[in-house]
Design a protein around this motif. Structure first.
Motif, PDB file in Angstrom:
ATOM      1  N   PRO A  12      -5.536  11.363 -55.272  1.00 29.87           N
ATOM      2  CA  PRO A  12      -6.904  11.507 -54.657  1.00 29.87           C
ATOM      3  C   PRO A  12      -7.259   9.955 -53.731  1.00 29.87           C
ATOM      4  O   PRO A  12      -8.055  10.042 -52.857  1.00 29.87           O
ATOM      5  CB  PRO A  12      -7.801  11.757 -55.604  1.00 29.87           C
ATOM      6  CG  PRO A  12      -7.396  11.443 -56.757  1.00 29.87           C
ATOM      7  CD  PRO A  12      -5.760  11.442 -56.602  1.00 29.87           C
ATOM      8  N   SER A  13      -6.634   9.015 -53.988  1.00 32.08           N
ATOM      9  CA  SER A  13      -6.910   7.801 -53.581  1.00 32.08           C
ATOM     10  C   SER A  13      -5.953   7.454 -52.398  1.00 32.08           C
ATOM     11  O   SER A  13      -5.888   6.225 -51.847  1.00 32.08           O
ATOM     12  CB  SER A  13      -7.138   6.784 -54.503  1.00 32.08           C
ATOM     13  OG  SER A  13      -5.837   6.377 -55.099  1.00 32.08           O
ATOM     14  N   VAL A  14      -5.297   8.403 -51.743  1.00 32.76           N
ATOM     15  CA  VAL A  14      -4.535   7.939 -50.886  1.00 32.76           C
ATOM     16  C   VAL A  14      -4.958   7.638 -49.708  1.00 32.76           C
ATOM     17  O   VAL A  14      -6.110   8.111 -49.333  1.00 32.76           O
ATOM     18  CB  VAL A  14      -3.210   9.246 -50.618  1.00 32.76           C
ATOM     19  CG1 VAL A  14      -4.259  10.318 -49.961  1.00 32.76           C
ATOM     20  CG2 VAL A  14      -2.141   8.943 -49.789  1.00 32.76           C
ATOM     21  N   GLY A  15      -4.599   6.508 -48.883  1.00 36.91           N
ATOM     22  CA  GLY A  15      -4.975   5.931 -47.673  1.00 36.91           C
ATOM     23  C   GLY A  15      -4.181   6.275 -46.536  1.00 36.91           C
ATOM     24  O   GLY A  15      -3.156   6.716 -46.474  1.00 36.91           O
ATOM     25  N   SER A  16      -4.507   5.844 -45.247  1.00 35.66           N
ATOM     26  CA  SER A  16      -3.673   5.816 -44.168  1.00 35.66           C
ATOM     27  C   SER A  16      -2.402   5.499 -44.170  1.00 35.66           C
ATOM     28  O   SER A  16      -1.577   5.613 -43.611  1.00 35.66           O
ATOM     29  CB  SER A  16      -4.398   5.508 -42.948  1.00 35.66           C
ATOM     30  OG  SER A  16      -4.681   3.851 -43.042  1.00 35.66           O
ATOM     31  N   ALA A  17      -2.100   4.092 -44.763  1.00 33.63           N
ATOM     32  CA  ALA A  17      -0.858   3.689 -44.964  1.00 33.63           C
ATOM     33  C   ALA A  17       0.125   4.537 -45.784  1.00 33.63           C
ATOM     34  O   ALA A  17       1.457   4.684 -45.436  1.00 33.63           O
ATOM     35  CB  ALA A  17      -1.007   2.319 -45.616  1.00 33.63           C
TER      36      ALA A  17
END
Length: 162
Positions: free
Chosen positions: A19-24
């Motif tokens: 759930p904490s996936v970011g754009s990178a």
């Protein structure tokens, strides 16, 4: 490329389910999809994105997709992999669930681009599998400038098949 199934389960699935996936991380997955994942593995990736089991059985209806999945699904659809009618229906249902669960997606430009890519790449297939009408009702909820081209394309598709 030598072990796409292992890459899918070891790298892609954990990134997309966090759930904490970011754009990178999304960019890494997009590069894997474009550069390293063979087209024969696109169906398995689609099942991961829709949180269904790889054998296509079991969980029934597709789940909605989050912001990270929208970006990856867009990259996947732009490659235009061959999709079965049931996969197309699952995508459309997953998009409906997404808008129902997260109303802000209707005003998200990337989500609108995903719907536009789906209609432009798979229009005839959507019509033949009966998903075009369901997608039309989804398109009515979109509030971005892409609503008009999406609804225009869908109306042409549904008129041609009627």
């Amino acid at each position: 490329k030598e072990h796409p199934r292992a890459s899918l389960h070891a790298v892609v699935r954990p990134l997309l389910t966090d759930p904490s996936v970011g754009s990178a991380q999304v960019e890494v997955v997009n590069r894997i999809v474009k550069d390293a994942l063979p087209s024969t593995s696109h169906a398995a990736l689609l099942n991961v994105l829709l949180r269904k089991r790889e054998d296509g059985e079991g969980e029934g209806d597709a789940d909605g997709v989050g912001h990270a999945e929208v970006a990856v699904l867009l990259a996947l659809l732009q490659a235009k992999p061959p999709l079965s009618p049931s996969q197309l229906r699952d995508i459309v249902e997953g998009l409906h669930v997404t808008v129902r669960e997260e109303a802000t997606m209707a005003s998200n430009l990337k989500f609108s681009n995903l719907v536009l890519a789906l209609v432009s790449k798979y229009g005839k297939e959507l019509a033949s599998c009966g998903a075009a009408l369901r997608l039309t009702s989804l398109a009515e909820t979109i509030t971005t400038p892409l609503k008009r081209p999406i609804t225009t394309m869908l109306s042409r598709i549904t008129v041609q098949t009627s």
